[in-house]
Design an enzyme around this catalytic site. Structure first.
Site, short mmCIF file in Angstrom:
data_model
loop_
_atom_site.label_atom_id
_atom_site.label_comp_id
_atom_site.label_asym_id
_atom_site.label_seq_id
_atom_site.Cartn_x
_atom_site.Cartn_y
_atom_site.Cartn_z
CG HIS A 109 2.40 3.91 4.32
ND1 HIS A 109 2.91 2.69 3.92
CD2 HIS A 109 1.51 3.72 5.32
CE1 HIS A 109 2.85 1.86 4.82
NE2 HIS A 109 1.81 2.40 5.66
CB CYS A 164 2.57 -0.15 1.69
SG CYS A 164 2.96 1.24 0.84
#
Ligand code: ZN
Length: 398
Positions: free
Chosen positions: A351, A71
């Site tokens: 994230h 990510c």
């Protein structure tokens, strides 16, 4: 597969194959001297950009599959994909001209990056695409990205821009002339000479967009001698003001440019005293880049991260004016935000996502790996903001 998807994988040739320019009669392609190569290329580019405008799915609103903790990469790739001039550099295949001009062995990273950008902007469906070919190239360039560990998005951005720059550097033979002494010159003259010296070895589209120049001034506390150094910067790492509440980006920039005392082990050598002295150090932005990347220092600098600052930094979406931090020569000091790389979670795990303003519509979107969704501009500011992408208001498309 639609022909447009095949066409950009083909190098623009002296004589384009029928699949690239299906709308031009074969005899015209071969014989007509009036249909020059550049005309063919511009027709092709027109087609590509029209395709991007016409298709409702083809506005860069395509997600990137997560290959396993990638990510950080996806977040940065989407921020760069929404960087107007860099996107056009890839869509118009201008990078090919730069790649061809320098016969270097390594061109694969730029090729894969351009291919990925082209796919994001011309894909006939809005299905997420896999950045695995690109990942293969970035890990060849920077082996630290081998495997599937979570990485820092800002470090990744640095490596990526550096890798792209090296492949499209317009300078192929670097001067081996010894460094000149500019100390006798005025600061303005010195900064210009230093900048030109930098361009003599590092000069590319990536430099045109992202690189600025930072001035650091050291003042000796004993004799008052003042020395200046001018260094290129690709982004600025901005400390976050320590406070319990919300801080403003301007306050953080003030902390970044605040006079700092160098003492103890950090004492630099004063040129006049010829000895290590307590000095004050101060940064000024000497030359502002077109694209200003601001990295909010949420993580400690040690190799092992101990903590993360989740302070809410209030940054403007429009009209960030840097006049206060820039040298008097800087004329265009106003910037507009167009992308943010966000980090949620802690220093141990988290994230990354991206918020980007479409260079076509001006609307904001959330890029969360394979998912892309519209968002309100009022949601762009959050305590997850980690890397801010600003563009000069002069070239801004707001
Ligand atoms: Zn001194």
């Amino acid at each position: 597969m639609p022909s447009i998807r095949q066409s950009y994988t083909v190098t623009v040739p002296e004589e384009p194959p029928a699949s690239v320019f299906p709308f031009i009669k074969p005899d015209l392609r071969r014989k007509s001297p009036s249909m020059s190569r550049s005309m063919l290329v511009s027709t092709f580019v027109g087609l590509l950009i029209n395709q991007a405008k016409n298709s409702k799915h083809a506005q860069g609103l395509v997600g990137l599959r997560n290959l396993g903790n990638t990510c950080f990469m996806n977040s940065i790739l989407q921020c760069l994909s929404n960087t107007h001039d860099l996107r056009d550099y890839c869509l118009r295949n201008t990078h090919r001209v730069d790649l061809n001009n320098n016969c270097r062995a390594k061109v694969a990273l730029m090729e894969e990056f351009a291919k990925l950008t082209q796919t994001l902007w011309t894909s006939a469906s809005n299905e997420a695409i896999s950045p695995s070919d690109f990942k293969m190239q970035i890990q060849k360039y920077a082996p630290r990205f081998v495997g599937y560990n979570q990485q820092d998005a800002q470090e990744f951005l640095r490596f990526l821009l550096d890798g792209l720059h090296n492949e499209v550097n317009r300078v192929t033979v670097k001067s081996k002339a010894p460094g000149e002494d500019f100390d006798h010159l005025s600061d303005d003259e010195k900064s210009k000479r230093m900048w030109n010296k930098y361009l003599e070895s590092e000069d590319s589209k990536v430099v045109d967009l992202f690189v600025g120049q930072l001035k650091s001034t050291l003042t000796c506390s004993e004799c008052g001698y003042c020395s200046t150094v001018f260094d290129p910067f690709w982004d600025l790492s901005i400390p976050i003001t320590k406070t319990s509440g919300e801080v403003s980006l301007m306050d953080c920039l003030r902390l970044f440019t605040k006079e700092d005392v160098l003492d103890g082990n950090e004492r630099p050598t004063c040129h006049r005293c010829k000895a290590r002295r307590k000095c004050t150090k101060k940064f000024t932005i000497q030359k502002l880049p077109k694209i200003l990347v601001l990295h909010l220092k949420r993580f400690s600098e040690c190799r092992v991260r101990t903590g993360k600052l989740s302070t809410f930094v209030n940054f403007p979406l429009k009209d960030l004016d840097l006049r206060e931090f820039a040298s008097n020569n800087c004329v265009n000091t106003v910037y507009n935000l167009y992308a943010v790389s966000n980090h949620t979670g802690t220093s141990l795990g988290g994230h990354y996502t991206a918020y980007c303003r479409s260079p076509c519509t001006g609307e904001w979107y959330t890029y969360n790996d394979s998912r892309v969704s519209p968002m309100s501009s009022s949601q762009v500011r959050s305590s997850d903001a980690y890397v801010l992408f600003y563009e000069s208001a002069v070239s801004s498309r707001m």
